[in-house]
Design a protein around this motif. Structure first.
Motif, PDB file in Angstrom:
ATOM      1  N   GLU A  51       0.832  -1.159  -0.111  1.00  0.00           N
ATOM      2  CA  GLU A  51      -0.132  -0.015   0.137  1.00  0.00           C
ATOM      3  C   GLU A  51       0.865   1.460   0.080  1.00  0.00           C
ATOM      4  O   GLU A  51       0.699   2.296  -0.595  1.00  0.00           O
ATOM      5  CB  GLU A  51      -1.063  -0.067   1.244  1.00  0.00           C
ATOM      6  N   HIS A  52       2.258   1.267   0.679  1.00  0.00           N
ATOM      7  CA  HIS A  52       3.008   2.431   0.477  1.00  0.00           C
ATOM      8  C   HIS A  52       3.449   2.583  -0.829  1.00  0.00           C
ATOM      9  O   HIS A  52       3.501   3.682  -1.433  1.00  0.00           O
ATOM     10  CB  HIS A  52       4.205   2.052   1.421  1.00  0.00           C
ATOM     11  N   PHE A  53       3.657   1.578  -1.441  1.00  0.00           N
ATOM     12  CA  PHE A  53       4.136   1.480  -2.774  1.00  0.00           C
ATOM     13  C   PHE A  53       3.186   2.026  -3.780  1.00  0.00           C
ATOM     14  O   PHE A  53       3.403   2.962  -4.727  1.00  0.00           O
ATOM     15  CB  PHE A  53       4.661   0.080  -3.524  1.00  0.00           C
ATOM     16  N   ALA A  54       1.819   1.574  -3.619  1.00  0.00           N
ATOM     17  CA  ALA A  54       0.752   2.094  -4.242  1.00  0.00           C
ATOM     18  C   ALA A  54       0.460   3.615  -4.089  1.00  0.00           C
ATOM     19  O   ALA A  54       0.412   4.216  -4.975  1.00  0.00           O
ATOM     20  CB  ALA A  54      -0.539   1.474  -3.979  1.00  0.00           C
ATOM     21  N   LEU A  55       0.779   4.086  -2.931  1.00  0.00           N
ATOM     22  CA  LEU A  55       0.456   5.368  -2.639  1.00  0.00           C
ATOM     23  C   LEU A  55       1.676   6.403  -3.249  1.00  0.00           C
ATOM     24  O   LEU A  55       1.305   7.337  -3.842  1.00  0.00           O
ATOM     25  CB  LEU A  55       0.685   5.630  -1.041  1.00  0.00           C
ATOM     26  N   ALA A  56       2.862   5.857  -3.315  1.00  0.00           N
ATOM     27  CA  ALA A  56       3.966   6.441  -3.897  1.00  0.00           C
ATOM     28  C   ALA A  56       3.708   6.477  -5.380  1.00  0.00           C
ATOM     29  O   ALA A  56       3.948   7.507  -6.108  1.00  0.00           O
ATOM     30  CB  ALA A  56       5.314   5.763  -3.556  1.00  0.00           C
ATOM     31  N   MET A  57       3.204   5.464  -5.962  1.00  0.00           N
ATOM     32  CA  MET A  57       3.040   5.534  -7.547  1.00  0.00           C
ATOM     33  C   MET A  57       1.996   6.439  -7.894  1.00  0.00           C
ATOM     34  O   MET A  57       1.988   7.342  -8.899  1.00  0.00           O
ATOM     35  CB  MET A  57       2.561   4.023  -8.019  1.00  0.00           C
ATOM     36  N   SER A  58       0.907   6.344  -7.067  1.00  0.00           N
ATOM     37  CA  SER A  58      -0.251   7.367  -7.520  1.00  0.00           C
ATOM     38  C   SER A  58       0.203   8.726  -7.239  1.00  0.00           C
ATOM     39  O   SER A  58       0.035   9.664  -8.075  1.00  0.00           O
ATOM     40  CB  SER A  58      -1.714   7.189  -6.384  1.00  0.00           C
ATOM     41  N   ALA A  59       1.147   9.005  -6.412  1.00  0.00           N
ATOM     42  CA  ALA A  59       1.701  10.572  -5.987  1.00  0.00           C
ATOM     43  C   ALA A  59       2.679  10.813  -7.203  1.00  0.00           C
ATOM     44  O   ALA A  59       2.307  11.864  -7.545  1.00  0.00           O
ATOM     45  CB  ALA A  59       2.457  10.511  -4.837  1.00  0.00           C
ATOM     46  N   LEU A  60       3.052  10.081  -7.775  1.00  0.00           N
ATOM     47  CA  LEU A  60       4.227  10.151  -8.859  1.00  0.00           C
ATOM     48  C   LEU A  60       3.456  10.494 -10.170  1.00  0.00           C
ATOM     49  O   LEU A  60       3.661  11.350 -10.785  1.00  0.00           O
ATOM     50  CB  LEU A  60       4.849   8.900  -9.314  1.00  0.00           C
ATOM     51  N   VAL A  61       2.109   9.703 -10.398  1.00  0.00           N
ATOM     52  CA  VAL A  61       1.341   9.699 -11.735  1.00  0.00           C
ATOM     53  C   VAL A  61       0.681  11.410 -11.180  1.00  0.00           C
ATOM     54  O   VAL A  61       0.574  11.950 -12.524  1.00  0.00           O
ATOM     55  CB  VAL A  61       0.233   8.778 -11.659  1.00  0.00           C
TER      56      VAL A  61
END
Lengths: 188, 163
Positions: free
Chosen positions: B140-150
């Motif tokens: 979930e941390h990785f998903a959060l980081a990815m969505s922040a990047l997008v």
């Protein structure tokens, strides 16, 4: 004179009794589970610690743990029944066993049994029970996965599901941008 | 007659040592330690002596000489210990096994503080290649980081287009 004899006899009795009590073995067995969680299908580490707190050595020591039945547990490694020829006074020895639970639910970890004799072949077999870890909850594998697994597949599915809501506006913009750019370059 | 009996007894005691020891060992260390507090190192082995003895053995574990338990039928021995997760070392761990005479010799030399010169009867090796301790970072941390990047990418592109 007879008074003196009776006193001597009492002293003799006391000394003899002391000698008879010396050299008796006394074993304490502790059984501990070294798990953070008990999960169905995952390892359960059981450690048996044997301490001789008596003054004499214990011979012919047998430890038997009948608490993990074959239809409820798989024995992964180690022996649940073992023996030791001799445990010296003040010595301790340990045994580790790994089992896997086949079912989930409440499980009562019962005590193991130890039987031993004192040194010198006195023939008296002493028995004892280990410490009893008590009742534990073996969590079902799917509940454990729901909380602790990496959920990578779930997040990949989520990413695939968000692609339309991101991709469709982007494609629309991209098609109109390239169309107008080509018109603009054609004009010049 | 009595001296003969005593001599025979002495010979019997002397031949209690294991001649030509042959060891067949299998070891176990966990591959997945997510739910464990401590890592068990377990080695089960069978010892075949040239003279058919099943002696009682002592193992040198972490500098301590402990007696080795046997299965009830005497066919197998088991050496096992546990180490806390944080202190567990990976790699091959050799365990030296001594019979009763070797044990007394080693204990005596250790009490005197000198290095022991007694050779162990056999040595077994337990290998621990490490175990899976759970995912390195939460998905979930990785998903959060990815969505922040997008979001950052989209917002910066939008700003540069509108400017």
């Amino acid at each position: 004179m007879s008074h003196l004899w009776s006193i001597t006899f009492m002293v003799f009795l006391a000394v003899v009794r002391l000698n008879a009590d010396e050299g008796s073995a006394r074993l304490l067995l502790s059984k501990q589970i070294h798990n953070k969680y008990l999960v169905e299908g995952m390892d359960i580490v059981v450690k048996y610690n044997l301490f001789n707190v008596g003054d004499g050595a214990a011979t012919n020591v047998k430890v038997v743990d009948n608490g993990f039945r074959a239809d409820d547990f798989d024995l992964v490694s180690g022996q649940l029944k073992y023996k030791l020829d001799r445990v010296a006074p003040g010595a301790n020895t340990s045994q580790t066993v790994v089992v896997r639970a086949k079912k989930f639910g409440y499980f009562n970890f019962t005590a193991a049994e130890v039987s031993y004799s004192g040194e010198g072949g006195s023939g008296v077999v002493l028995t004892g029970l280990s410490s009893d870890p008590g009742q534990g909850v073996i969590i079902a594998a799917r509940d454990y996965d729901r909380q602790f697994s990496a959920h990578l597949l779930d997040w990949a599915a989520f990413a695939v599901m968000t692609l339309p809501s991101l991709g469709i506006p982007f494609l629309l913009w991209w098609s109109s941008k390239s169309k107008y750019e080509s018109i603009a370059t054609k004009k010049d | 007659m009595r001296s003969f009996v005593i001599a025979a007894a002495l010979v019997a005691v002397a031949s209690a040592t294991c001649t030509d020891p042959k060891v067949q060992a299998s070891s176990y260390t966990p591959a997945d330690s997510q739910v464990l507090n401590a890592i068990p190192y377990i080695a089960e082995f069978s010892l075949k002596c040239g003279n058919g003895e099943t002696p009682s053995l002592f193992a040198d574990i972490d500098g301590d000489l402990v007696p080795v338990p046997q299965s009830i039928d005497g066919a197998k021995y088991q050496v096992s210990w546990i180490k806390e997760l944080k202190k567990a070392t990976t790699g091959d761990i050799s365990v030296a096994l001594y019979d009763t005479e070797g044990y007394t010799a080693v204990k005596r030399s250790r009490e005197r503080g000198e290095a022991s010169t007694t050779a162990p009867l056999v040595t077994i090796v337990v290998s621990y290649p490490g175990s899976y301790g759970g995912p390195m970072f939460n998905s979930e941390h990785f998903a959060l980081a990815m969505s922040a990047l997008v979001f950052y990418f989209a917002f910066s592109s939008r700003s540069s287009l509108l400017a």
